[in-house]
Enzyme design. Structure first.
Site, short mmCIF file in Angstrom:
data_model
loop_
_atom_site.label_atom_id
_atom_site.label_comp_id
_atom_site.label_asym_id
_atom_site.label_seq_id
_atom_site.Cartn_x
_atom_site.Cartn_y
_atom_site.Cartn_z
N SER A 227 7.22 -23.07 13.07
CA SER A 227 7.20 -23.06 11.60
C SER A 227 7.22 -21.45 11.25
O SER A 227 6.58 -20.77 11.93
CB SER A 227 6.35 -23.84 10.72
OG SER A 227 6.03 -23.53 9.55
N SER A 228 7.57 -21.11 9.96
CA SER A 228 7.48 -19.84 9.43
C SER A 228 6.27 -19.80 8.08
O SER A 228 6.05 -18.76 7.71
CB SER A 228 8.69 -19.39 8.93
OG SER A 228 9.76 -19.12 9.81
N THR B 3 10.34 -25.22 0.17
CA THR B 3 9.12 -25.69 0.56
C THR B 3 8.42 -25.27 -0.71
O THR B 3 8.69 -25.08 -1.61
CB THR B 3 8.63 -24.75 1.82
OG1 THR B 3 9.39 -25.05 2.98
CG2 THR B 3 7.37 -25.10 2.31
N THR C 117 5.98 -28.88 3.12
CA THR C 117 7.32 -29.00 3.22
C THR C 117 8.07 -30.20 3.72
O THR C 117 7.44 -31.00 4.40
CB THR C 117 8.08 -27.88 4.21
OG1 THR C 117 9.60 -27.69 4.15
CG2 THR C 117 7.51 -28.02 5.62
N GLY D 97 10.64 -20.72 1.45
CA GLY D 97 11.59 -19.45 1.51
C GLY D 97 11.89 -19.51 3.10
O GLY D 97 12.74 -18.54 3.66
N GLY D 98 11.85 -20.60 3.86
CA GLY D 98 12.07 -20.63 5.40
C GLY D 98 11.75 -19.47 5.96
O GLY D 98 10.60 -18.88 6.10
O1 DON Z 1 8.37 -24.37 8.56
C1 DON Z 1 9.21 -23.94 8.13
O2 DON Z 1 9.23 -22.56 8.54
C2 DON Z 1 10.22 -24.47 7.20
N1 DON Z 1 10.45 -25.99 7.47
C3 DON Z 1 10.16 -23.99 5.83
C4 DON Z 1 11.23 -24.49 5.24
C5 DON Z 1 11.03 -23.92 3.84
O3 DON Z 1 10.59 -22.65 3.44
C6 DON Z 1 12.15 -24.42 2.86
N2 DON Z 1 12.35 -23.42 2.04
N3 DON Z 1 13.16 -22.47 1.95
#
Ligand code: DON
Length: 568
Positions: free
Chosen positions: A448-449, A377, A395, A469-470
Site C-alpha cells: 500500500s501507499s 481512499t 480504502t 490519492g493512491g
Molecule cells: O493502498 C493503497 O495504496 C491504495 N489502495 C490506495 C488507494 C487510494 O488512495 C485511492 N485513492 N486514490
C-alpha cells in the site's frame, strides 16, 4: 427601515449560528481551520466527524471515535468508507506510547502468483480491478474491533448506535457526491447487472437511507466482530461472492486477523515523525524522502519554488524506485528497512543530485509505465480530550472498490488485489510497478501507499495527517508536513496548498492544473523535466489536526472534498 435591517441582521446571525453546530462550538479564523480546545475529528464528511465527536462527548476516547467515524464513513461516504475494504491506524497515546495497526486486506487462500495473466503471460485487463476476482479478504471490521478492544472505553453497542441511526434515517447527498455517483453509474450498473441503491438518479440534497446496511451494523453491534467473519453476515457475504465467481471462502474470512505492527519512526529537524510500516510503503518512503531533503534549506528556497520542487522531486524519484523493488508484505518478504532508511544509503542515493538537470530515471532503475490518478481512499484524524491522537487511512482501493455491491448487506467490496504486482514491471491502476516482493501469494497482504502519520515536536503531539490519492499519498503527506514546518502555514493552509508529485516512473512531474506559475513550469521544462498538468485534477484530499502553540487544536479539512473538522 432601520428596524427592518436590525430584524434582518438578527435573523441572519441566528440563521448562521443555528445552521451548523460545528461552527458555533468552534471559531473559524481566516486562513485557519476550525479551532477547538480539547478534541477534534476531521474526516471526509461532516456527519462522520460529528458522530466521532458525539462519541468523544459521551466519554469515549479516540479509539471509540475511530470505530464510530469509520463506520459512519461507510454509511455516508461509500465511495471509500467501508466494511468491505481495509486500512491502517497509527496512534500516539497521551503518555507518548506509539503503535500501528494493520487491517489491510489479504489475498484469498486460492489465489496464485499468475492469477491475472492469460496463457501468453499477459495481464488480463480489468480482472484485478473490477468484479469478484478483484476482491481481497476485507479487514476493516477486524481492525476497528481490535483497536477498540485494546484501547477503547465504551461498549460497542453505544458506539454504533448513532451510526445505525444515520443509515436508518439517512444523510444528504452532496453535490460532489451526486457527480461522483453519476460518473460511476454505468460501470456499477454493468458490474452488478442491475441498478443499485447508489445510482445516477440521486440528486444533491436528497436523503439517502440504507436499511440493509443499518441491519448489518445492528447485527455487528449485537454479535461483535465475529458476526462479519464467521456469523450470518459472513455466510451471506460468501454466498453472494461465490455467486459472482469469487475464490474467497468462509475459511478466508475465518482466518482474517488484524495485526499490530511497529510503525516507522524517524527524525526530521526537531520533529519525530511516525508513520505506517509495511505492508504500507508510506512510512519507509516518507522517511527516505525526508531524510534525503533534510540537508537542503527548503525554508529559504520557499514553498513551491523551483529549487524546492527540484529537491523534492529528485528525492521522491529515488524513494519510489526503491519502493517498486524492495517493498511488500513483511510476513512474506525480508525488507532491508534499516539500510533503506539509513543516512549513509540515502546520502549515496542523492549523490548525483544537481540543480542543473534532472537525474535520468534509467540511471536510478528501469521500467516502463503508464499512470492514472484519483482520490478514492479516505483519511481521518482524531485527537481526544484525554490527549490520545490517531491517524487512520482506509480504502476500497478504487472508487466504490470492485464496484460489486452486496445488496443484502448494504456495502461495496474492495478491488485491493490490484495493489499487488500482477506481473513484474507491469504498472497497476496507479501506474506503480512492482517486483517479486509484491507478487501475489495466498494470505499475503498487498503493498500500500497509505501514510497515516503522527508528528511530534519536542516530544509532544504536534500533528496527525493523512490523505487518499493512491501513489500520490506519500508525497501529499510529505508536502503537508513541510508546509507547516518549513513554510509556516496553518493546518488549513497546509492542506489546501497546491501540490505536485513524482513517482520515478512515469518520468514526469504531475502538477495540479492552473495552480503553478506558468514561468515556473517553463523553467522546470527548460531544465529537462516533463510536466503533466492534465493527469490529476487534484492531488490528494488531506485532513489533519495541528496542536497550536497555545495548546488549542486546529483542524485542516481539505477544500478539495466535503471534508469537515468538528471539535469541542
Ligand atoms: O493502498 C493503497 O495504496 C491504495 N489502495 C490506495 C488507494 C487510494 O488512495 C485511492 N485513492 N486514490
Amino acid at each position: 427601515m432601520k428596524q427592518n435591517i436590525i430584524v434582518l441582521l438578527c435573523f441572519a446571525i441566528c440563521y448562521l449560528s443555528c445552521k451548523d453546530q460545528s461552527k458555533t462550538s468552534n471559531s473559524v479564523i481566516e486562513n485557519r481551520g476550525v479551532i477547538s480546545k480539547s478534541a477534534m475529528v476531521v474526516s471526509a464528511r461532516g456527519e462522520a466527524s460529528k458522530i466521532g465527536v458525539e462519541i468523544l462527548k459521551q466519554g469515549g476516547n479516540a479509539f471509540d471515535a475511530m470505530m464510530a467515524t469509520e463506520m459512519a464513513l461507510a454509511v455516508c461516504y461509500p465511495y471509500a468508507g467501508n466494511l468491505g475494504g481495509g486500512g491502517f491506524l497509527v496512534y500516539r497515546m497521551a503518555d507518548g506510547t506509539k503503535g500501528a495497526l494493520d487491517y489491510r486486506e489479504k489475498s484469498p487462500l486460492a489465489s496464485s502468483k499468475n492469477m491475472y495473466l492469460d496463457e501468453d503471460g499477459n495481464v488480463i485487463k480489468n480482472l484485478s480491478t473490477i468484479g469478484s476476482m478483484a476482491v481481497g479478504v476485507p479487514g476493516t471490521i477486524a481492525g476497528i474491533f481490535e483497536a477498540q478492544k485494546r484501547f477503547g472505553k465504551l461498549d460497542v453497542a453505544s458506539i454504533l448506535k448513532p451510526v445505525i441511526e444515520l443509515a436508518q434515517n439517512g444523510y444528504k447527498i452532496t453535490e460532489k457526491q451526486e457527480r461522483r455517483i453519476a460518473s460511476y453509474d454505468s460501470l456499477i450498473t454493468a458490474v452488478n447487472e442491475k441498478e443499485i441503491l447508489y445510482n445516477k438518479k440521486l440528486k444533491a440534497g436528497q436523503t439517502l437511507i440504507n436499511t440493509a446496511l443499518a441491519k448489518t451494523l445492528q447485527r455487528i453491534a449485537d454479535n461483535g466482530r465475529d458476526e462479519f467473519y464467521t456469523g450470518e453476515t459472513a455466510k451471506q457475504l460468501i454466498d453472494y461472492l461465490q455467486s459472482k465467481g469469487s475464490i474467497i471462502t468462509l475459511e478466508d474470512l475465518a482466518k482474517y486477523e488484524a495485526k499490530w505492527r511497529d510503525p516507522i519512526s524517524f527524525q526530521y529537524d526537531d520533529l519525530t515523525i511516525t508513520s505506517m510500516s509495511p505492508p504500507s510503503s508510506g512510512g519507509i518512503c516518507l522517511n527516505q524522502i525526508m531524510t534525503m531533503v533534510e540537508p537542503f534549506d527548503l525554508e529559504d528556497y520557499g514553498h513551491n519554488s523551483l529549487r524546492t520542487i527540484q529537491v523534492l522531486v529528485e528525492a521522491e524519484k529515488r524513494a519510489y524506485a526503491d519502493r517498486s523493488f524492495y517493498l511488500g508484505d513483511p510476513d512474506f518478504v525480508d525488507i532491508p528497512i534499516e539500510t533503506l532508511t539509513s543516512d549513509m544509503y540515502l546520502q549515496e542515493r542523492m549523490k548525483e543530485f544537481s540543480f542543473q538537470a534532472p537525474t535520468p530515471v534509467d540511471s536510478i532503475s528501469h521500467g516502463k509505465i503508464i499512470a492514472y490518478e484519483s482520490n478514492e481512499t479516505t483519511h481521518y484524524s482524531i485527537v481526544d480530550q484525554f490527549g490520545n491522537a490517531i491517524a487512520v487511512t482506509t480504502t476500497l482501493n478504487g472508487g466504490y472498490g470492485s464496484k460489486l455491491y452486496v445488496e443484502e448487506l448494504g456495502f461495496f467490496l474492495n478491488n485491493e488485489m490490484d495493489d499487488f504486482s500482477s506481473k513484474p514491471g507491469e504498472p497497476n491502476y496507479y501506474g506503480l510497478i512492482g517486483a517479486e516482493a509484491n507478487s501475489i501469494a495466498p494470505e499475503k497482504r498487498m503493498l500500500s501507499s497509505m501514510t497515516p502519520t503522527i508528528v511530534e515536536k519536542d516530544g509532544e503531539f504536534y500533528m496527525s495527517v493523512g490523505t487518499p490519492g493512491g501513489s500520490t499519498i506519500i508525497t501529499s503527506v510529505l508536502q503537508t508536513i513541510l508546509n507547516v514546518h518549513e513554510f509556516k502555514m496553518t493546518m488549513q493552509e497546509a492542506v489546501n496548498a497546491h501540490r505536485f508529485h513524482n513517482q520515478w516512473l512515469p518520468d514526469e512531474i504531475r502538477m495540479e492544473p492552473n495552480s503553478f506559475d506558468k514561468s515556473l513550469v517553463k523553467q522546470l521544462q527548460n531544465l529537462g523535466y516533463n510536466i503533466n498538468e492534465e493527469r490529476s485534477p487534484i492531488i490528494g484530499i488531506v485532513d489533519g489536526i495541528l496542536m497550536q502553540e497555545d495548546g488549542t487544536l486546529e483542524g485542516g479539512a481539505d477544500k478539495r472534498g466535503d471534508d469537515t473538522a468538528v471539535g469541542f
